[in-house]
Design a protein around this motif. Structure first.
Motif, short mmCIF file in Angstrom:
data_model
loop_
_atom_site.label_atom_id
_atom_site.label_comp_id
_atom_site.label_asym_id
_atom_site.label_seq_id
_atom_site.Cartn_x
_atom_site.Cartn_y
_atom_site.Cartn_z
N THR A 51 0.83 -1.20 0.00
CA THR A 51 0.00 0.00 0.00
C THR A 51 0.87 1.25 0.00
O THR A 51 2.09 1.18 0.17
N HIS A 52 0.22 2.37 -0.17
CA HIS A 52 0.89 3.65 -0.11
C HIS A 52 0.68 4.27 1.27
O HIS A 52 0.26 3.59 2.20
N HIS A 53 0.96 5.57 1.40
CA HIS A 53 0.87 6.22 2.70
C HIS A 53 -0.58 6.37 3.18
O HIS A 53 -0.80 6.65 4.35
N ARG A 54 -1.56 6.17 2.31
CA ARG A 54 -2.97 6.31 2.66
C ARG A 54 -3.59 4.91 2.71
O ARG A 54 -4.58 4.64 2.03
N GLY A 95 -0.30 -11.04 4.52
CA GLY A 95 0.17 -10.77 3.17
C GLY A 95 0.50 -9.32 2.91
O GLY A 95 0.67 -8.93 1.75
N HIS A 96 0.60 -8.52 3.97
CA HIS A 96 0.92 -7.10 3.80
C HIS A 96 2.44 -6.95 3.70
O HIS A 96 3.14 -7.03 4.70
N LEU A 97 2.92 -6.70 2.48
CA LEU A 97 4.36 -6.61 2.25
C LEU A 97 4.93 -5.25 2.63
O LEU A 97 6.13 -5.04 2.53
N GLY A 98 4.08 -4.34 3.06
CA GLY A 98 4.56 -3.06 3.55
C GLY A 98 3.87 -1.87 2.92
O GLY A 98 3.51 -1.89 1.74
N HIS A 126 7.62 -3.91 -5.66
CA HIS A 126 7.71 -5.05 -4.75
C HIS A 126 6.78 -6.19 -5.17
O HIS A 126 7.11 -7.36 -4.98
N VAL A 127 5.63 -5.84 -5.74
CA VAL A 127 4.70 -6.91 -6.13
C VAL A 127 5.21 -7.66 -7.36
O VAL A 127 4.82 -8.81 -7.59
#
Length: 338
Positions: free
Chosen positions: A63-66, A108-111, A122-123
């Motif tokens: 995800t992004h910062h939001r 599954g949250h890669l960051g 990254h994906v």
């Protein structure tokens, strides 16, 4: 209470996201959050709920910062999320990630990444590993419309298409990159055409309609799982400024009024009642229960402790590696030998 209906479940997810973020804003105003910035996704709930509902447990994402809403839609626990945003030891990253850098491999949250477009590539790596290891998994990159002007996106889309990777790129177009409206940042907003030029299957979706988001995401994710990477641009409206304290001086009152009418939660609520899938009273009761859940997460965060200073190097160096010696201890050791 109604259940087992996709729209009701999507409504519940969106309501949990919005209520969580409203409480996050409260945490920030009370001075209880870690860091100096806070980015809310209120108005974008249809994108997070619809795409995440189409994912399978083994799938991963960035995800992004939001990204609070995306992580919550994926199954994150509000207490641990709020504690992380509050910089507490009980948070997902023991309080060291804060609002913009939450990660959790179990879900599954890669960051999350505060760099515009920083998590997109990254994906591609994740998708390549899934293909090489023959894993039935898809990796999804969530990013904002500001990242549509970043070169890393085009490199990533090209590689994903060339290698037929199980990857989906999801642009949440909330119309503004910080304070710049999207049509002032690019001549063409036909984002699907850009993706198609690289050989990806692409869709443009109205984020106000969470059912459409879910259906289109399901098709694209199924395609990615079969080796046809995809791209999805979800149009929505960011109800508030770039950051919590941004009062959006770059938008007119008329634009904000029109934009807030594109409310995915109000749209879903109206459909549920119209289709006799729920009554207004039942939805009010659900909303109240969610409000209690999120209020409890504030209390949990306030009661949690900050990470000890001794944990500074934990998760930074490899397992079994000696931690760096603090400067003060090094000086004292040197002076003791002198």
């Amino acid at each position: 209470m109604p259940s087992n209906t996709p729209l009701f479940d999507l409504y519940r997810t969106m309501r949990r996201i919005r209520t969580f973020e409203e409480h996050v804003g409260e945490l920030y105003v009370r001075g209880l959050s870690a860091g100096s910035m806070l980015h809310l996704s209120i108005g974008e709930e249809g994108a997070a709920a619809g795409v995440c509902a189409a994912m399978k447990p083994q799938d991963s994402f960035t995800t992004h910062h939001r990204g609070h809403g995306i992580f919550l839609a994926r199954g994150a626990e509000p207490n641990r999320m709020m504690a992380e945003i509050g910089g507490k030891e009980t948070g997902y990253c023991r309080g060291k990630g804060g609002s913009m850098h939450i990660a959790d491999m179990a879900l599954g949250h890669l960051g999350a990444n505060a760099i515009v477009g920083g998590g997109i590539s990254h994906v591609v790596g994740a998708g390549l590993s899934y293909k090489r290891l023959k894993k039935d998994a898809v990796s999804i990159a969530f990013f904002g419309d500001g990242a549509m002007q970043q070169g890393i996106l085009y490199e990533s889309m090209n590689m994903a298409a060339l290698w037929e990777l199980p990857v989906l790129f999801v642009c949440i177009n909330n119309q503004y990159g910080m304070g710049t409206r999207i049509d002032k940042a690019t001549r063409s907003t036909a984002f699907d055409k850009r993706a198609e030029a690289f050989g990806l299957k692409a869709e443009m979706v109205d984020g106000e309609d969470v059912e459409e988001v879910y259906q289109k995401a399901q098709g694209l994710i199924d395609g990615a799982r079969a080796g046809q990477p995809g791209f999805m641009a979800i149009s929505c409206f960011r109800f508030y400024g770039h950051g919590r304290m941004d009062k959006s001086p770059y938008r007119s009152a008329e634009e904000e009024e029109a934009g807030r009418k594109r409310d995915p939660i109000a749209h879903a609520r109206g459909r549920l009642i119209e289709r006799s899938l729920a009554t207004g009273a039942e939805l009010d009761a659900l909303d109240a229960a969610i409000a209690k859940e999120m209020s409890d997460s504030i209390d949990f965060t306030a009661a949690s402790t900050a990470p000890p200073l001794t944990s500074m190097f934990r998760d930074v160096y490899g397992v079994g590696q000696p931690e760096p010696e603090p400067i003060r201890a090094r000086i004292d050791r040197i002076l003791a030998r002198a």
